[in-house]
Design a protein around this motif. Structure first.
Motif, short mmCIF file in Angstrom:
data_model
loop_
_atom_site.label_atom_id
_atom_site.label_comp_id
_atom_site.label_asym_id
_atom_site.label_seq_id
_atom_site.Cartn_x
_atom_site.Cartn_y
_atom_site.Cartn_z
N ASP A 62 -4.74 -26.69 55.10
CA ASP A 62 -4.31 -25.35 55.55
C ASP A 62 -3.90 -24.48 54.37
N ASP A 68 -7.75 -14.84 52.64
CA ASP A 68 -7.54 -13.40 52.72
C ASP A 68 -8.82 -12.78 52.19
N ALA A 118 -12.21 -23.82 63.80
CA ALA A 118 -11.27 -22.92 64.48
C ALA A 118 -10.68 -21.92 63.49
N ARG A 119 -10.38 -22.38 62.28
CA ARG A 119 -9.86 -21.47 61.25
C ARG A 119 -10.90 -20.42 60.90
N ARG A 121 -13.28 -19.23 62.81
CA ARG A 121 -13.32 -18.26 63.92
C ARG A 121 -12.13 -17.30 63.83
N GLU A 122 -10.97 -17.85 63.50
CA GLU A 122 -9.76 -17.03 63.38
C GLU A 122 -9.89 -16.00 62.26
N VAL A 123 -10.43 -16.40 61.12
CA VAL A 123 -10.60 -15.48 60.00
C VAL A 123 -11.47 -14.30 60.40
N ALA A 125 -12.17 -13.27 63.46
CA ALA A 125 -11.56 -12.51 64.56
C ALA A 125 -10.41 -11.64 64.08
N THR A 126 -9.64 -12.12 63.12
CA THR A 126 -8.44 -11.37 62.71
C THR A 126 -8.64 -10.49 61.49
N GLN A 127 -9.73 -10.70 60.75
CA GLN A 127 -9.95 -9.89 59.55
C GLN A 127 -11.23 -9.06 59.61
N ARG A 142 -16.68 -5.13 68.55
CA ARG A 142 -16.62 -6.36 69.33
C ARG A 142 -18.01 -6.94 69.53
#
Length: 189
Positions: A62, A68, A118-119, A121-123, A125-127, A142
């Motif tokens: 992690d 970033d 999952a990380r 996908r998160e990157v 989705a959030t960035q 979207r």
């Protein structure tokens, strides 16, 4: 006071060495085949130090893969230039040291590790999705975000991980020029 500052400095250097070694190890071997002992050996420290700073392999992963993307503000980019700006950002990032780029390390690991997937996908989705929303609006972003991710990750896989000759032989400018029309089509209404 000075001794405490020196100890803190050594601790920061040790932690940085561990993270650098972990990124390289995860990049070369993926999550499953990377061990705390191997990371410690690469960082030239005792494995107990890795455990002291990070606790376990999952927490080390992690920390090593804190991503970033440092995406530019896309809200002022003219629509016809958006694809080239996005591609240029990622190509410039990856042309540095691919082994030290957390996103590429994450991509290599995501193939075999669900936490890494999952990380990833998160990157995106959030960035990436919010950056695109600033330029395209939320509804278009979207719809486009997944396809943009597919194109960017496909490029990363082909050029920087698999090192396919037909892609690695291109200059960064040729990559941007060659892929911009496809990405532009994805970003179009």
């Amino acid at each position: 006071m000075q001794e405490a500052q020196e100890a803190e400095g050594r601790g920061a250097q040790t932690k940085a060495a561990i993270l650098r070694a972990a990124r390289e190890r995860f990049a070369a071997h993926g999550y499953e085949r990377t061990t705390i002992r191997a990371v410690a050996a690469d960082a030239a420290i005792d494995p107990s130090m890795v455990m002291r700073y990070f606790g376990n392999k999952e927490k080390l992963f992690d920390a090593a893969l804190a991503v970033d993307l440092r995406l530019p503000d896309l809200s002022a980019v003219p629509p016809g230039e958006l694809a080239a700006v996005v591609l240029r950002h990622f190509v410039d990032r990856w042309e540095g040291d691919p082994a030290d780029d957390a996103l590429l390390v994450l991509l290599r690991s995501a193939v075999t590790n669900e936490a890494a997937a999952a990380r990833m996908r998160e990157v995106f989705a959030t960035q990436v999705a919010p950056a695109l929303a600033a330029a395209l609006g939320p509804e278009r972003a979207r719809r486009a975000a997944g396809l943009v991710a597919a194109q960017l990750l496909g490029l990363a896989l082909a050029r920087y991980l698999l090192r396919l000759p037909g892609v690695t032989s291109l200059t960064p400018d040729e990559v941007v020029a060659g892929l911009s029309p496809a990405l532009e089509a994805t970003l179009s209404p």
